[in-house]
Motif scaffolding. Structure first.
Motif, PDB file in Angstrom:
ATOM      1  N   UNK A   1       0.862  -1.188   0.000  1.00 11.85           N
ATOM      2  CA  UNK A   1       0.000   0.000   0.000  1.00 11.85           C
ATOM      3  C   UNK A   1       0.897   1.236   0.000  1.00 11.85           C
ATOM      4  N   UNK A   2       0.478   2.274  -0.707  1.00 10.00           N
ATOM      5  CA  UNK A   2       1.355   3.440  -0.859  1.00 10.00           C
ATOM      6  C   UNK A   2       0.562   4.738  -0.697  1.00 10.00           C
ATOM      7  N   UNK A   3       1.218   5.717  -0.077  1.00 10.81           N
ATOM      8  CA  UNK A   3       0.587   7.026   0.136  1.00 10.81           C
ATOM      9  C   UNK A   3       1.545   8.111  -0.332  1.00 10.81           C
ATOM     10  N   UNK A   4       1.113   8.893  -1.321  1.00 12.56           N
ATOM     11  CA  UNK A   4       1.925   9.995  -1.807  1.00 12.56           C
ATOM     12  C   UNK A   4       1.656  11.245  -0.974  1.00 12.56           C
ATOM     13  N   UNK A   5       2.501  12.244  -1.145  1.00 15.96           N
ATOM     14  CA  UNK A   5       2.406  13.420  -0.275  1.00 15.96           C
ATOM     15  C   UNK A   5       1.064  14.145  -0.430  1.00 15.96           C
ATOM     16  N   UNK A   6       0.424  14.029  -1.621  1.00 18.61           N
ATOM     17  CA  UNK A   6      -0.842  14.728  -1.826  1.00 18.61           C
ATOM     18  C   UNK A   6      -2.050  13.880  -1.446  1.00 18.61           C
ATOM     19  N   UNK A   7      -1.825  12.616  -1.035  1.00 22.84           N
ATOM     20  CA  UNK A   7      -2.936  11.719  -0.691  1.00 22.84           C
ATOM     21  C   UNK A   7      -3.260  11.779   0.802  1.00 22.84           C
ATOM     22  N   UNK A   8      -4.538  11.608   1.116  1.00 22.76           N
ATOM     23  CA  UNK A   8      -4.958  11.550   2.514  1.00 22.76           C
ATOM     24  C   UNK A   8      -4.936  10.125   3.059  1.00 22.76           C
ATOM     25  N   UNK A   9      -5.077   9.135   2.163  1.00 22.33           N
ATOM     26  CA  UNK A   9      -5.157   7.740   2.578  1.00 22.33           C
ATOM     27  C   UNK A   9      -4.199   6.879   1.758  1.00 22.33           C
ATOM     28  N   UNK A  10      -3.961   5.662   2.252  1.00 22.67           N
ATOM     29  CA  UNK A  10      -3.152   4.691   1.525  1.00 22.67           C
ATOM     30  C   UNK A  10      -3.926   4.159   0.325  1.00 22.67           C
ATOM     31  N   UNK A  11      -3.234   3.941  -0.774  1.00 22.46           N
ATOM     32  CA  UNK A  11      -3.802   3.292  -1.950  1.00 22.46           C
ATOM     33  C   UNK A  11      -3.231   1.887  -2.067  1.00 22.46           C
ATOM     34  N   UNK A  12      -4.045   0.926  -2.493  1.00 26.58           N
ATOM     35  CA  UNK A  12      -3.564  -0.447  -2.615  1.00 26.58           C
ATOM     36  C   UNK A  12      -4.384  -1.174  -3.676  1.00 26.58           C
ATOM     37  N   UNK A  13      -3.716  -2.029  -4.446  1.00 29.67           N
ATOM     38  CA  UNK A  13      -4.348  -2.636  -5.622  1.00 29.67           C
ATOM     39  C   UNK A  13      -5.457  -3.625  -5.273  1.00 29.67           C
ATOM     40  N   UNK A  14      -5.421  -4.212  -4.068  1.00 34.83           N
ATOM     41  CA  UNK A  14      -6.429  -5.204  -3.706  1.00 34.83           C
ATOM     42  C   UNK A  14      -7.664  -4.565  -3.045  1.00 34.83           C
TER      43      UNK A  14
END
Length: 400
Positions: free
Chosen positions: A151-164
Motif C-alpha cells: 500500500x502506498x501514500x503519496x504526499x498529496x494523498x490523505x489515505x493509503x492506496x492499494x491494488x487489492x
C-alpha cells in the motif's frame, strides 16, 4: 594534405566510437554473468622480518577465500558437508584456474602479520565444471513465486492506496515496481496482479491495507504465491528548500516477507531515500523508487538465505494412508512416492488391515508434498488427499 589529415582523424574517431558502441555478443554477456567479483581480506605471517613473502602468502590466502565464498553460494550446505574433502582438494590444488583476475585494494603490514584487501574475479563456469567433473552436483536454486501487497501514500494523498482494494484494481505502488525489478534480476518469479479478478466475498475479508501474517499467507495462497511481500510506502515533502524551486522529498518503505505455506515471516526491512527536485510529483516518485530498490536488495538477500536454509533441512511428514487393503495398490503408491523429487527417506511406521502410516523425509513442507502428489499419475489408482496439516497428510487410495 591538411584536408587528408582532418578526414583521417574524423574516420579514426568514428572507428573508435563504433568500437565502443558495438554490443557484446551473447557469448560475451554469458561469460560476464558467469564471473563473480568478491572482496576479501587475507593474512600472512611475517617470519624473520620477511614482509614480501608474508604479502605473497596473504594474497594467496585471500584468493583461496574468494573461491571458497563463491563455492558456498553455488552449492547447498548438505552437498558441501558430504563432499567437503573433495571440494578442498579441488579449491586448494587449482585455485589459479578459478581466478580470472585480482587487484590488491589495500594492505597493512603489522608486527607479526601482513593483511591485504583483495578484489578477485572468480569464474563460476570453471568452478562448476571442476565440481561436476568430481561428481559433485551443482544445484540451481529456484527462487519462490512472489506476490506484492504494498500500500502506498503519496504526499498529496490523505489515505493509503492499494491494488487489492475494491475500487483500486489498477493501482501499482511506485516502490513495488522498483522492488519487483530488483527481485526479478535475482531470479524471483513475480506474480502479475494486474489481471487478477476478485469477488465481493474476498473484499470483505482482505480488502483492507492492514493484514496479519495469516491473512497475508492465505491471500498469497489463493494466487499460488510461495512468498508475499507485504507492507507500505510513503512519500512526503521535507522542510528543506534551495532557492525558490528546489524542494526535498523523502520516500520510506517498510515491508515484510511471509511464507504462504506456514505464515512465517522470513524477511523484513525498512528503507528510506531523500531526493531534491523542482517538480513535486517527480521528486516524490524518485524518492519512493530509490527506497524501493534498496528494500528489494535487502529482501532478495534475506529471502534467498531463508529459502536456501529451508531446502537444506528436510522435514518429517507423516502420511496416514487409507485403502491399503489392496496390497498391489499400496506397493504402487509407495514406489511412486519413493521416486519423487525431494523425498530422501521413507519408512513404514505402522500397518493395519486397511491403513498404513508412512514417515517421509521430504525437502519441503507437507503442503508442498501434497501439491507434488496431486500432480502424479498412479498406475490404475487415484488418490484423495483429504487433510493437509503442518507435518502430516491423510490420503485415501481410490481404485482407478
Amino acid at each position: 594534405m591538411q584536408l587528408f589529415y582532418k578526414v583521417a582523424k574524423i574516420l579514426l574517431s568514428v572507428l573508435v566510437l563504433f568500437t565502443i558502441l558495438v554490443p557484446l555478443s551473447d557469448a560475451q554477456v554469458e561469460e560476464q554473468l558467469l564471473i563473480k567479483t568478491v572482496v576479501v581480506i587475507g593474512t600472512g605471517a611475517i617470519y624473520k622480518g620477511d614482509s614480501a613473502r608474508a604479502r605473497e602468502a596473504a594474497v594467496s590466502s585471500s584468493l583461496i577465500l574468494a573461491v571458497d565464498m563463491v563455492t558456498v553460494e553455488i552449492l547447498p550446505i548438505k552437498s558441501m558437508v558430504r563432499n567437503f574433502k573433495a571440494i578442498n582438494k579441488i579449491i586448494y590444488s587449482q585455485t589459479g584456474e578459478f581466478i580470472q583476475g585480482y587487484k590488491v585494494l589495500a594492505e597493512f603490514p603489522a608486527k607479526k602479520q601482513y593483511r591485504v584487501m583483495v578484489q578477485a574475479a572468480v569464474s563460476i563456469k570453471v568452478l562448476e565444471e571442476k565440481l561436476l567433473e568430481a561428481g559433485i552436483m551443482v544445484a540451481k536454486k529456484v527462487m519462490p513465486k512472489t506476490l506484492f501487497l504494498v500500500a502506498e501514500q503519496h504526499f498529496e494523498d490523505n489515505l493509503l492506496n492499494y491494488w487489492w482494494g475494491k475500487d483500486s484494481a489498477f493501482f501499482e505502488a511506485i516502490s513495488e515496481v522498483s522492488m519487483a525489478e530488483t527481485l526479478t534480476s535475482e531470479g524471483f518469479a513475480i506474480i502479475d496482479h494486474d489481471n487478477v479478478m476478485l469477488n465481493n466475498g474476498f473484499y470483505t475479508v482482505y480488502g483492507k491495507p492492514d493484514l496479519n501474517n495469516q491473512e497475508v499467507a492465505a491471500f498469497g495462497d489463493l494466487l499460488q504465491a510461495e512468498v508475499v511481500i507485504f507492507g507500505k510506502s510513503t512519500a512526503f515533502i521535507l522542510p528543506n528548500i534551495m532557492g525558490t524551486n528546489i524542494r526535498s522529498f523523502k520516500g520510506s518503505v517498510t515491508v515484510r516477507a511471509i511464507r504462504t505455506d506456514t505464515g512465517a515471516e522470513i524477511a523484513s526491512t525498512t528503507q528510506s531515500a531523500v531526493t531534491a527536485n523542482s517538480d513535486d510529483i517527480a521528486g516524490s516518485r524518485e524518492a519512493l523508487s530509490i527506497a524501493g530498490a534498496l528494500a528489494g536488495r535487502e529482501l532478495a538477500s534475506q529471502i534467498a538465505a531463508a529459502w536456501q536454509q529451508e531446502d537444506q533441512l528436510p522435514v518429517m511428514v507423516e502420511i496416514v494412508l487409507e485403502g491399503t487393503g489392496n496390497l498391489a495398490n499400496f506397493i504402487k503408491f509407495r514406489r511412486t512416492l519413493k521416486d519423487m523429487p525431494g523425498v530422501e527417506e521413507m519408512q513404514i511406521k505402522e500397518i493395519k488391515s486397511d491403513q498404513a502410516i508412512i514417515m517421509v523425509s521430504f525437502q519441503g513442507s507437507a503442503k508442498k508434498l501434497a501439491d507434488a502428489l496431486i500432480l502424479k499419475i498412479f498406475e490404475s489408482i487415484g488418490i484423495n488427499i483429504y487433510e493437509v496439516s503442518e507435518n502430516s497428510l491423510r490420503i485415501e487410495l481410490v481404485p482407478g
